[in-house]
Design an enzyme around this catalytic site. Sequence first.
Site, PDB file in Angstrom:
ATOM      1  N   SER A  18       0.831  -1.203   0.000  1.00  0.00           N
ATOM      2  CA  SER A  18       0.000   0.000   0.000  1.00  0.00           C
ATOM      3  C   SER A  18       0.865   1.252   0.000  1.00  0.00           C
ATOM      4  O   SER A  18       1.972   1.262   0.556  1.00  0.00           O
ATOM      5  CB  SER A  18      -0.895   0.011   1.246  1.00  0.00           C
ATOM      6  OG  SER A  18      -1.514   1.262   1.431  1.00  0.00           O
ATOM      7  N   TYR A  34      -2.143  -0.369   9.920  1.00  0.00           N
ATOM      8  CA  TYR A  34      -2.356  -0.914   8.578  1.00  0.00           C
ATOM      9  C   TYR A  34      -1.095  -0.761   7.744  1.00  0.00           C
ATOM     10  O   TYR A  34      -0.630  -1.708   7.102  1.00  0.00           O
ATOM     11  CB  TYR A  34      -3.527  -0.191   7.908  1.00  0.00           C
ATOM     12  CG  TYR A  34      -3.691  -0.528   6.445  1.00  0.00           C
ATOM     13  CD1 TYR A  34      -4.131  -1.792   6.052  1.00  0.00           C
ATOM     14  CD2 TYR A  34      -3.395   0.405   5.450  1.00  0.00           C
ATOM     15  CE1 TYR A  34      -4.282  -2.106   4.710  1.00  0.00           C
ATOM     16  CE2 TYR A  34      -3.547   0.102   4.112  1.00  0.00           C
ATOM     17  CZ  TYR A  34      -3.985  -1.160   3.745  1.00  0.00           C
ATOM     18  OH  TYR A  34      -4.120  -1.474   2.419  1.00  0.00           O
TER      19      TYR A  34
END
Length: 341
Positions: free
Chosen positions: A132, A157
């Site tokens: 990501s 995350y």
Amino acid sequence: MKILITGCAGFIGYHLSKRLIQEKYHVVGIDNLNNYYDPNLKKARLEELNKLAKEKNQEFNFDSFGIENSNLLEDFFKKYKPSRVINLAAQAGVRYSIENPSAYIQSNIVGFCNILELCRHTEVKHLVYASSSSVYGGNTKMPFSEEQSVAHPVSLYAASKKSNELMAHTYSHLYNLPATGLRFFTVYGPWGRPDMALFLFTNAILSGKKIQVFNQGNMIRDFTYIDDIVESLFRLIFKEAKPDENFDTSKPSLSTSWAPHRIFNIGNSKPVQLMEYINALENSLGVSAIKEFLPMQPGDVPATSADTSALEDWIGFKPNTAITDGINRFVDWYRNFYSVF
């Protein structure tokens, strides 16, 4: 050739599965169909995939469980023996990682370790996995390059995705497993995630409700249309990561390795102001948004911008969908799917 897609009922997983079925590949898919967002949307995606497979006279095999379940995952690998694996299964969302951190450890760390172990033991030819743009964390130098440090994540995350990159590199080094990590930049389009800005904004605007605009609207994002993501993924699946012959251990690259492991940004390379994005949506819907301007949320970053030159050189493709075109396609899908006209 059997291709395993984990998270196949998710946004990106659905679109990639669809492309592979259309191209006559045997797709085997896994998804836990959790309730992070509406499971009915995930089930509708699966219905579309089953329908397409039947139309194309292609096999599409699906099972519902989480990749953190090592026993079920091992049985699945043994049954289908995939030659290539695309790991898109993960607990998504920056903000939710603050509320429920354990979900990220189980799916993104434990689950990914299970994937690596089974790829190692079943001699998978190529593992492509989702990282990501969140890994860039506190970096402010734009555009983000794979050669920049990602040592300062600002959400769990992001930390879990950076962990995936480190874990995959270790397996590439120890077991010669070709692995490619992709740092996705704000993907949008039809069948998108309901927790993402475009979906939230569209729903609120058509319902006459306020949209929440964080950081007082001073956000910049490298919005990337789903078809461009899928084209890139399709090309990558069949181009295995290879050792960098010019790798210098005294001045190590942060995106390549002596092992068969690569890291790429995957974005549109045309960052857009959030207010411009909202304006394009208002024009597409023919409705003005009621805006509530709010401060930055914890774990978020004010801007993202991708340097994608390395990926373009590797696969010979550059995302090129304009924001207005992508938003119009999303709005058309949304109105049709939810019967809002």
